[in-house]
Every structure is written in C-alpha cells, then in structure tokens.
Design a protein around this motif. Structure first.
Motif, mmCIF file in Angstrom:
data_model
loop_
_atom_site.group_PDB
_atom_site.id
_atom_site.type_symbol
_atom_site.label_atom_id
_atom_site.label_comp_id
_atom_site.label_asym_id
_atom_site.label_seq_id
_atom_site.Cartn_x
_atom_site.Cartn_y
_atom_site.Cartn_z
ATOM 1 N N ARG A 1 38.854 36.322 36.074
ATOM 2 C CA ARG A 1 38.723 36.066 37.326
ATOM 3 C C ARG A 1 40.090 35.832 37.858
ATOM 4 O O ARG A 1 40.531 35.785 39.033
ATOM 5 C CB ARG A 1 37.662 34.712 37.649
ATOM 6 N N SER B 1 41.801 38.773 38.352
ATOM 7 C CA SER B 1 41.339 39.512 39.515
ATOM 8 C C SER B 1 42.205 38.704 40.742
ATOM 9 O O SER B 1 42.259 39.527 41.778
ATOM 10 C CB SER B 1 39.873 39.260 39.818
ATOM 11 N N GLN C 1 32.789 36.197 42.431
ATOM 12 C CA GLN C 1 33.051 36.948 43.571
ATOM 13 C C GLN C 1 33.265 36.246 44.681
ATOM 14 O O GLN C 1 34.050 36.276 45.616
ATOM 15 C CB GLN C 1 32.289 38.322 43.803
ATOM 16 N N CYS D 1 41.947 46.292 41.033
ATOM 17 C CA CYS D 1 41.794 45.589 42.509
ATOM 18 C C CYS D 1 42.145 46.605 43.551
ATOM 19 O O CYS D 1 43.244 47.141 43.746
ATOM 20 C CB CYS D 1 42.636 44.364 42.547
ATOM 21 N N TYR E 1 33.010 41.502 42.804
ATOM 22 C CA TYR E 1 33.589 41.520 41.375
ATOM 23 C C TYR E 1 32.465 42.294 40.351
ATOM 24 O O TYR E 1 31.250 42.357 40.631
ATOM 25 C CB TYR E 1 33.725 40.172 40.775
ATOM 26 N N CYS F 1 37.064 43.902 42.644
ATOM 27 C CA CYS F 1 37.984 43.598 41.670
ATOM 28 C C CYS F 1 36.949 44.205 40.345
ATOM 29 O O CYS F 1 35.839 43.627 40.212
ATOM 30 C CB CYS F 1 38.241 42.226 41.529
#
Lengths: 238, 238, 238, 238, 238, 238
Positions: B126, B129, B91, B39, B63, B116
């Motif tokens: 997710r 992230s 994202q 990240c 993402y 990410c």
C-alpha cells in the motif's frame, strides 16, 4: 500493405522473459510486439472436488486485463462483481489449449493454474497468453520434477497460438490492434509443435469468409506458429 | 538485526520507472525492494454523478493484486465476484491520500483514476502504491496541461508513504514481508513533501504499543518519507 | 466554541445498557450522545475453517447501519447486494480491536462474533461500536465461564475508543456529526485500559496535520478513553 | 458405425415449428433429433446506450437451459447468481452469427433479442439454437415489415449451423450426445446460405486434429448445412 | 360477463401432458388455457446439508419464466444475477404446497426438486405450476418405486391450485391475464384432493375485500380445484 | 392451554413507541410481547423511474433482522450478498399492505419507504412490522402535511395485522415463537380499520386445514386486529 510495414506472413517481435516474477513455479512475461502479458503457473497439491480420487490432475487458466491495458480505461472486473463474457471465453480457450498439451493421468492428483494478466494490449492478447502460458507451464512442471512432485514430464509438447485474418482482402498473420479492428475476419489458431491443431476459431467480423480464405489463413497460421515455437524452445533453452 | 541486514531507518532500494505501459496518461512501475506495483493514472472528462455541475473534479484509486503476486496463489477477486475487505480498505486509503494532494476545484470537472496493481508482493504494497501513484498522477496532470485540459497545476505537492513497525522490540522502517509478518505493530504513514501528515494508521498486530513507540515510529517514517520523496523528484526530473 | 457547547476534552454523555436484547450471550446498547448502536456478542462452538485443529479461538465483528440511522436514507446493503467499502473498513477495525484484547489460545476452539448495528448516527459510530462491543464481549465471556465453556477469562482488559479531530484549528474530543463533517482532520484511537494503543487512524479530511497536532489529539484521546473505560467498568459492575 | 445408425454425413431429423409460443414477434421450436430449443425473437424500439444516435440497429442473443434439460439436473443459473462460462460463450456465438446475417444500418435504431432456451438436450444445442434463431429472426423481421417498423428486409440470407467431429477416427456430421462425449474433436460451423462461413470453432477434446481432418469436417459441415437451410426455407414457406 | 365468455365458476381448458421431456423422472407440460408451464421432477439420492442424518427426505421447487413468456420481454434472471422477489415468493409457495402432500419420513434421505418453467404466460402461472408439479411429482415417485428407491408411496394425495378473484364486483374462478390485471382482489388457493387447504393467499390489489367476498371466492376455488383434480387423476390414469 | 398462559383470543402486550429514532419522518418501535421491530418511514421527493410523470406516488417497504435477533445467529444478509426468499416475501407483503391503505394519486409524485428492522424476534415479526409501519407511515404523512408537502391526508385508514394459527387442534391468536414452531397451520391476516381484508395468507405447516378452521382463525384475527387498531389510535393520539 500492413500498417506495421510487416509482410503478410510476418509475426511481430516476440520475447519470452522467464522468471519475471518471484513467487510462481513458472512466471513468464510474453510480448508480441506491444502486447504484453504476465503468465504465471501455480502448482497446488489437490484437484477440484469433482476430480478427487480419480487419479488424474487438472490444468486450468484464468485471464484478466489491467483496467488501463487498453486505449481507454475499462472497468475493473473485480469492482463490477463479475468476469465479462469475453474474459470467460478467453480463459476457457487458454485452459483447453493447455490441457490438450498435458497428460492429466501422468500429472497425478495435482493442479496447475495459469494466470494470464494483460498489462498492455495491442491485439492478439489471447494468442500471446497461450504462447506465454505454455512456457510458464513447462517451467512449473520442471519445478515439480526438481522438487520430486513428478517423476516424469507429463507435457506432450509445446503449444503456441497466433491470430490470422483477412485484411483488405488479403490473409495476414499476427494482427495488431489497428489491423484487428479493421479486419473482415479474425481467426485464432492453436497448435502443438507437431503441427496438429488444438483450436481453430474463425469469426467473420464484417464479411463471411470463403473456403479458400480459410485455407489461406490456416497456411499463414501454420508458418507463424512454427516461428513462435522456435522462440519458446530458445527461451526454455536459456 | 533485521533479516534484510538493513539498519532500522533504512528503506529498501526504491525505483520509479515512468512510462512503464503505453496507453495511460501516467504509468509508473514502482519497486520497493521486491514489492512491485504498476500504477496507471487515467484521465476522464467527466465526474461521478453526485459531483456533476459542482465545478469540482475527482481523484480516485483502485487496487488489485495478481493472483500469484504472493507466496501462494490467492483467488482472483474478479472470479470470486467481489473485492475483499483488505482490497477495499487499501484502495480507499490510496484515494484519500491522493485527493489530499490535489486542489479539486482547480482540477475542474475532470476525473483521474489511479489503478495500482501489485505484480509482486513482499510487504508494503500500500505504501509503494501511494508512492508510485503520486508520480503517475503528476505525469497525468502534466499530460493534461500539455493537451490544454488544465491551465495550471492543481497538485499541492508530492505525496509518499512508508510503513514502520515494532519488530523485536525496536522501531524499524519499510518492513518487508518477513519483518511485517513477525512485527508486533505495523503503522503506515502518508505525508506530503512539506512533512505534514495525510494518514497515520497504526495497528497492534500482536501487542499494543506505547506512546513512546508511536513517537519512535513516526520519527522513522518522517525520515524514510524524505528519502522517498527525493526519489520521486529525481524520477520526475528525468 | 464547539456547536455542542462541550469543552475540547469533554466526551458526550455515554450510556451502556446491558442485556438490551434477549437472545445474545452479550447484548449492549451503547449511546455516545445521539449515536446509538446495538452490540451483540454471539458464541459459537466452532471456528473458521482455516483455524480448525489449531487449538485457537477467533473473535470477529460485523457492522451495519439501519437505512435511516442517518439524516437521509441510505440504500440497504442487503438490497444492493454487497457491503460498502466504509462498512468493511469499520468492521475490520472493530474486529482487530477486539482480538487485541483477547488471548485467542485461552479461548480455545470457539468463536465470538460481535455485531454492531447502528440504529441512530450522530458521528463516532465506529468508536461507540468498539466501546459497546467490548462490554458485550465481556458479558459473552462471562456467560461462557458460567456455562462451563471456559475455565478462565481470556480477556486481557477493556478496550475502548474515541474520535478526536482538528476543528477550527483546535484539537477536540469525541466529535459529533456537525463537528466531524467540518473537521480538518479526524482520528480514531483505540486503547486498552492500561493506556497502550491498539489502533490509531488519523485522516486529513481537509488539511494535512502537523506532528504537534497529532500529539494534541493523542493527549485528548488518552483522557477521553480513560473516562469511557470508567463507564465500561461501572456498567459491568451493575 | 454411428450409435444412431446414421451415415457419416446424415443429419438428424430436423423440425422447425413456427409460432410455437404466442407473444414473441418470432417464436420457433427447433428440434435436431432429441435436442429441442425454443427460440423467440423480441423486437424493441430502442438500442443499447452505446449505439444511441448512430442510426444503426442491434441484434443480440441469450441462451439458457432448463435445469433438467440434461441427464442429471444442473443448478439453475438464476439461482446461482450468474451465467456460467459455457452459457456466455454460446450466447456470444449465437449473437455474432445472427448479426453477420443482418444489415444493421438497414435495421435502423431498433433491437432484436433472440432467446434460445433448451428444453431438452442431446448434443448440438448451440447449432440447433442458431438454426432456429435464424427462422425466428426472419419471422420477427417480417412482423416488423408488416407493422411498418421496417420498409425493406435487412436480412442478408439464412444462417444455419451444424456440428461435425472426429469419432472413431472418422469425420461425422451433427453429433448427438453419445457421439459428442466420445469424439476426439468437435467443430461447430456456421454458414450463410451462399456457403460462406461466419464461424468455425474446432476444439480438440481428446486428440489434436490434422489439416486433412479439418478439411473432411468442413466438407461434411457444408453438406449438412445445405440440408438444414432447405428445412429453414421450407418452414418459412408454410 | 368475463372477457373469455366463461361463467364465473368455469376454469379454462386444462391439459396435462406427461413425459413431455425425456430426462426427468417426472415431466409434465401443464396448460391452463394459454398459460403453459413445463414441470420436471428430479430425484437425487441425497438431502440438503442441514437434513443429513435425520432420516427424512426433502421436496423443493424452483420457478422461472422464459424471458418472452410474457407480452413484453422481461430481463433474464440469470443475466441480472438474481431471482426477483416475485420468483422467490412463487417458488417458495410451490415448494410448501408439494411438501404438504408428501410424508418426508417415508421418503427417506432422498430429495426431489421440481422445476416449473413458464414458457407462455396468461395469468395463473403459479396455480398451473402447482397443479402440473403434483403430477410430475407423482410420476417421479412412481419411478422411484419402480427402480426400488422407494418401497411405498409417500404421497398423501394430489394437490392442485386455482386462482379466484373479485372482478367487476363478482367472484370468478381461474383468472386469465386480462381478468387478473383488472381484478380488485386476487386469491390463490391450494388444496389437497380431500378438500383441505394447504395455502390460501388473498391480496387486495385495488380494494379491500369483505368476509363475504372471501367466502364466495373460497367456494369457487373448492369447485374449481375439484375439476382440476379430476384432470390430474385422468392424466395419471393414462 | 397456551405456553404463554394467554387465552386463545388474547394478543400479547403491544406497545408502540413513536419518535424512537431521531432522523426519520416517522419512527416507531413496535413490541408484540418479546418481538421488537424498529419501523422508520422515510420521505423522498421523487418516485421510481417507471412511475415518473404519472402524477402518482409510491409506498414501499424493506425488512431485515439483526443477525442475533433470533435464538441462534443468522448470517447477515448484507454479508451473504443477497436478501433471502423469506425476507423478500415479507417485505413485499408489508409494502402491499401499506399501499392498500394509501391513495397513491393523492400522494402525488413522492415516495415513502418504510424500513422494518427486527431487533428481537419471538414470532409474528411480519405482523408486528405492518402494525408499526402503519403508525410510522401516519407520522411521516403528518410531517409532510406540516411541512407543506401534502395538502390533505392520502391515508385511507389504519392498517394492522396479526397472526393466527391452529395449535393443539384449536385456533389461537398472535402466536409467539414456541407456539408458532409447533402450530399445524399459520395464517397472517392484514386488515383495514373498517374490518375489510387486505391480505390473508394461510399456510399448512404440518396439517392441511379445513374450511371451519379457516373461519375460526379469521374470527380470532378480526377480534385481535380490532384490539391492535385501538393501540394504534391511542399511540397516535398521544
């Protein structure tokens, strides 16, 4: 003197971390100083459509950079909807270099895709990619032999790459970003471990280069690649 | 029993490695067990066109997954020419979650983009992230304060996320891939450190879920996120 | 008080006009107040490539808005060359919701695509779409039974959806645009007629929400969806 | 013996037809034997956004092939929606080569775009393109001087290119298609009229090449380019 | 008076150069005055997927312009990632016109693609394209007969096209650019050699046109096309 | 006899429902028998970049079809990533037709975009679109006058369109799908209310057409358009 304090012929500290990620048949983190690239080799039991039924395999490569691998953020290529010209040029170079090291007939109708994703960039991402990809490819081939997908090793030898350039009027080896951006000429050399050349790409960024400068750069490249191939062999011996 | 041997409420080992790459204002490698995401938070001194002149800042996120982050290779989105629906959905979720944690007026006309990029996937990419992005965002904001781009901290608190699900009839927390792919229901919960919710996304993969199951999952999520926020605080305190 | 004068739990007037267009196996105009969506269900006697030969069917959905369905004109997605993230997110939600209501093995190797095209938007287009799509799907399945493409009904029950939110500190049901754009939190709930949940997606637009607020919203959603499912049954009984 | 009957160092008959089309400031049909490329140089009184206000000009290039320039028809790139990797690689090479021949500060804030469109291909399209483009560029610059857009000539000299390769174990110059497709190694060399190199791109198609083979190819390239630059001078003298 | 000094019914000097490029089964450079188009006809031994197994062939066409075929440079369609509306409209017109001249059953399951690439534009590129394409198509069909791919000629006759318009209140034939850009109405007429019409496309650019004006334009078109078909016959007789 | 039982000159029942949707400045549902199109006219207070500062306005149009407007489902253009050639051709025709009816100088620097979205197709979608768009445009202009954005009406008159064709050897007016798909020739005619023509597009689908057939079709079109313009006037008078 070089900004890095290195001698003209000195390559950066090079590390090759195998099995860096879990899923790929070959996975290597390659570091040329502060340039860091994840290289994964993925095996598939089919070939591109145009090769089907010809008894030959294929090796290809893709290249990418994380958006903030660089000093300022670059637009994500997936978001902009296409790969840029520089990306295409680099991934074609990586793919050709790897194919030159593999006997495609011996590979049979199987395909290996090597992904080179730069997570941190400081010059020489394409040469680091080729160097790491060669080790990831070797691991993937060993995996294929271990799992019975190959009977013998189709790889003709290690392949490695280094950049050389003319900086302040002198030939130097393995340019980092501050050297690369100020160099008059930049040349990427890809060689097999037997010293034969696979690719030579020299570009006059600022000033055309002479025949003698070309010879000087080639000599440095030869020496640098020898050092790098030693690192590859050591990594694979672990 | 869970395949991992974990208890129902137990999250995987979580690590947050700050300054993972060199260039970004915030850069964190987040690991939820075998799920690993880089990240990076990038600061820009301008805002999207539609926000210009409004005295507000913006926080957004993108993402991606390396093609071989998964068990089999996925096509590179940059090569296929577009981001898939799953990528877009994720994202957008990350971006909304981060924006909920930032006072955009206090940010002023500056933008922070958090990328990410999943380098290894084992479920929960997710939620990992969001968790890592929150730390990268905090680092980027501290950098802005240190460099005079911000006078005070516009961040309202840490934000973290975890997945919960119904697996073999029981609610469990922080699903890894083998659990996720066999779960009846999968729910992602994003919370602020004060326990208030930012996003709740529950999806019946195989079987609809009851009100009680929803409550069970929420309770596990609350507990798991508390643990995760402790990790964030510890990482930022180093 | 709500701008519409409705009570907190009151849904808008809902109409479901079957056979709205001529060609599709199922075609429904759904209206939630001033939100109007054309839902058509199209039957195809094949399945996506990755499902071929598995003896299962597939249900999918696509979503779109006419450019001037909204207060100001939006760019036509076909002209801009891609579907936006919001569109992708919504059509994936609709598709998952419908699939949860169908026994895909019982469908056999056939595919039903439901298109939801918003011709006028006033908040809640995704929940109206799911509600109308369920009726169009039922009609298409009846058509398949009538034409011998199906022997028995693979649909497990009606599926309906409603939005709930926190507006002026109070939970309300079925938000129209002026409410939606001022709400602190927006949640979309998709349920089967037996009261079990298929999707719960709550998003803090302006302020994080508490556990109690979540419960309040869920209670309103349950009640609203019961009303809506009555409308679905009445429409299909005509 | 070469299929063409040429000696190893002999280039094909080369013609450069100036003013081939009517509208461009420079327009040249270049023929290297049966390879035919239309090169047009277009002048614009502005520069790309990232160069604005820096007092510098820009020279760029685009490359294309008519779909049936080749033995079998290739898909039209405009129809497939993107330029292929080979096209990108070539147009970047042409552009770099031309920029190396121009003093961009002396050009001022003006841009010259050279389009190289292959109407018939028989090997060496990129080297023919560079050679023709150099003449079209010279014509465009003369036009700028004649119309007062430039006071002095910013061009540092002619630039020309030729391919060399290892064919049947021997170095040969200016490969046509049948030679190129059977060569072990293919190298493109771009030089200024003073003999200094701008680009050297050698690729082992079938077999890696030795240091000596590289030197042999370079010697042929030097000689071939001298011949080609004589043709450029003669064409411009007409 | 016309800017060109031509009479109202007079077409420009028209030349049709066969075998203009080497590889295509039919290759024609067509010139209508200063408008120059390369038309190549390529034969493939298969048909589009939707035609397979129907015993019919297909004739299609693509159209393009070199970026600097016009007074100012147009963006290359391959670079912008799509063909514009004008291009699509024109290539569909060319394809329909050619198909009307061919008995697709008699062609059998083979496809002919005609590429029309404008290298210099001065008005009337679509009518010149159709005229040249008809000759390229005839050559390709003769090639198919000579190589045994066809037993008899499926072409029903020559097809040619011309533009007519209302300029300064008077109907004129075969408009060049300066006439076209100032005309009130522009009409393209495509005819078979027997005088029957395949396409009539009249567009009021500046002022609607009357029934009488339409008749006047049609009369001129008939006469102009007769002249053009004579040129086609003469070219094919060489 | 026509499949519909109509006489050769008879148009289908035509309805024009104004204010069909709520947000657009003009919104019309036009029905030509079973062909149904939603036409919305949207006003913007700026013009395309290339028109800025010229004191002129712009009228443009976009066209689309819902995926299941037709007998079998068509792929959604937004999902396939581009508008097809047919769509582009039609929307350019609609736009040109509308612009011919408006004094762009009198419109001032304002733009009107008319979206024509087919919800049910049974032949003649482009002519229905133009007919409905003209009414939507009139409503939008009246709205602009009412809100002070225009002082006087820049519209020169109503514009309407109809298809005509040769079916079973006879000219017929306003073809529905079964007629259209079997017709030898299809012609679309766009006229102003004074009887002058804006567009005439005749296409030989199966057999070239004679001069007399063209005249016969034109006569039918003239009569049909007169009927249609009466409907437009009646609708606007309500």
């Amino acid at each position: 003197m070089r900004p890095s304090g290195r001698t003209a012929q000195q390559v950066r500290p090079i590390t090759l971390t195998r099995n860096f990620t879990a899923h790929a048949e070959g996975s290597v983190l390659v570091e040329f100083g502060n340039t860091k690239v994840i290289c994964t080799a993925s095996v598939e039991e089919n070939v591109p459509r145009w090769l089907k039924g010809k008894g030959k395999g294929w090796v290809t490569a893709e290249y990418g950079m994380l958006p903030r691998a660089t000093h300022t953020r670059n637009r994500r290529e997936a978001a902009s909807g296409k790969q840029g010209g520089r990306t295409m040029e680099i991934q074609r170079l990586i793919a050709r270099s790897l194919r030159a090291a593999v006997d495609l007939e011996a590979l049979g109708e199987q395909m290996i895709t090597v992904d080179c994703d730069v997570i941190q960039a400081d010059g020489g991402t394409r040469t680091a990619s080729i160097t790491g990809a060669s080790v990831a490819l070797a691991d993937a081939i060993n995996h294929m032999i271990a799992t019975g997908k190959l009977k013998s090793n189709p790889m003709k030898g290690h392949v490695a790459a280094v950049s050389v350039g003319i900086y302040n009027g002198e030939a130097i080896c393995d340019l980092e970003y501050v050297e690369d951006s100020a160099a008059d000429t930049d040349m990427n050399v890809v060689m097999m471990e037997d010293g034969k050349m696979i690719e030579v790409q020299g570009t006059a960024e600022e000033a055309p280069f002479s025949h003698q400068e070309l010879l000087d750069m080639l000599a440095l490249a030869q020496q640098g690649i020898n050092d790098i191939i030693e690192k590859q062999k050591a990594a694979l011996a672990e």
